[in-house]
Design an enzyme around this catalytic site. Sequence first.
Site, PDB file in Angstrom:
ATOM      1  N   ARG A  75       0.827  -1.205   0.000  1.00 31.71           N
ATOM      2  CA  ARG A  75       0.000   0.000   0.000  1.00 31.71           C
ATOM      3  C   ARG A  75       0.864   1.258   0.000  1.00 31.71           C
ATOM      4  NH1 ARG A  75      -2.133   1.021   6.106  1.00 31.71           N
ATOM      5  NH2 ARG A  75      -0.431   0.061   7.246  1.00 31.71           N
ATOM      6  N   GLY A 133      -4.818  -1.621  -0.640  1.00 29.96           N
ATOM      7  CA  GLY A 133      -3.720  -0.695  -0.819  1.00 29.96           C
ATOM      8  C   GLY A 133      -3.925   0.651  -0.153  1.00 29.96           C
ATOM      9  N   ASP A 153      10.823  -7.963   7.654  1.00 29.14           N
ATOM     10  CA  ASP A 153      10.426  -6.989   6.633  1.00 29.14           C
ATOM     11  C   ASP A 153      10.182  -5.607   7.242  1.00 29.14           C
ATOM     12  OD1 ASP A 153       8.115  -8.747   7.550  1.00 29.14           O
ATOM     13  OD2 ASP A 153       7.010  -7.035   6.767  1.00 29.14           O
TER      14      ASP A 153
END
Length: 473
Positions: A91, A124, A246
Amino acid sequence: MTLHVPFDNSYGRLPDRFFSRLAPTPVAKPGLIEVNDRLAAELGLDAEALRSPEGVSALAGNAVPEGADPLAQVYAGHQFGGWNPQLGDGRAILLGEVIDANGIRRDLQLKGAGPTPYSRRGDGRAWLGPVLREYIVSEAMHALGIPTTRALAAMTTGEPVIRNGALPGAVLTRVATSHIRVGTFQYFAARQDLEAIEALTDYVIARHYPEAGDALGLLEAVIARQARLVARWMGVGFIHGVMNTDNSSVAGETIDYGPCAFMDAYHPGKVFSSIDQYGRYAYAKQPEIAVWNMAQLATAILPLIDPDQNTAVEKATEAVHRFPDIYQDTWIEVFGAKLGLADTSRDDVPLIEGLLGAMARQGADFTRTFRGLTDDTARAEFAEPQAFDAWAEGWQARRPDDWQARAAAANPAVIPRNHRVEQAISAAVAGDYAPFRTLNAALSTPFELSAGHAHLAFVPAPEEEVRQTFCGT
């Protein structure tokens, strides 16, 4: 007024498999919430131009500024210990890079800019709450002197976002020295793409660690920054909440403020994140998780450390094993300063741990206890003040003549307490941004609390206490 962004993009010159090029998805009705004037000036941007119709359109993703190179980065990651071979910016769109007033390359990214190839069936988008939370907390961390991504602007979209019901949509303009993660290296390692790992390693060294020289030097430099970063988190009672690989920046910045929180009452096992059901990322576990993340980075670049695998493993292991010492030394420095000490050493660990242990047993507020050392109000934070008195005897014998000034400079008077952040979000959803702006103003000078902001330092009443925080995706 014409918006000019002096883009100087480099990430987009990496091979195409590092990202997907696409523009942000336009929104229905862009509305400006806030522009960070000081950060704009650092970036060489005109804040008034950002507020202009052209600027508002660019910050919402409805127009791509001249010179931008919009793209979504791909990466992988371990999420709560479980491996996911492909994640990526689901996003977020990286508009490009600028060189700031200090000669540092900075990313400009729109978060909540619409779906990308990595959205995994998501929309997103972002809703207003997480955008304001990240704006508030990231700017507070910067004011506290902790390496972090920054917030340049917050926008409304005029469109609802469906989470648990319809919520107002928003877009955050995030600034970082880069958005490269441990998971970026893992993505290519999982595909045995040595050419990409080499290109990424060379890029990160050139951009962030020119003194590193090679892959082992890079690993050692990232480890050192991560160790110091987490020690500084601990010093303000910060809990990241989702320390997945991440969400681990190789630049050593705090990144991805999802279900993050600052503790009120101190407890080493404190967890706020609604998705951290087993306390993997609890306050006291953050250092060991950071070590684990660094081990994953080491594994990803192992072939570059030495052509002989056994030698590479030995060198990487030695580097990762240095993390605890770097962390411990920084932690002692951070907490020693909070006690007003000078020339701290490992001999001070029992004194520091003695106070923290008493605080945990007595339910003492983390921030108010340490700040209270400077004005003799700390003992009032203890259910049994004599517990503080017993500890304070050793502290008083240890502290130097200038301890008070040292402690005042190291202990914030105000932090983004969870209930204040939630109150600011609730008010904003109802159309009132005054609490958001008042909180940001107070947090911009966290070591000085004006009379008008005194209420922001109070602990929450029982009915105000926030026990869980949420990711917002």
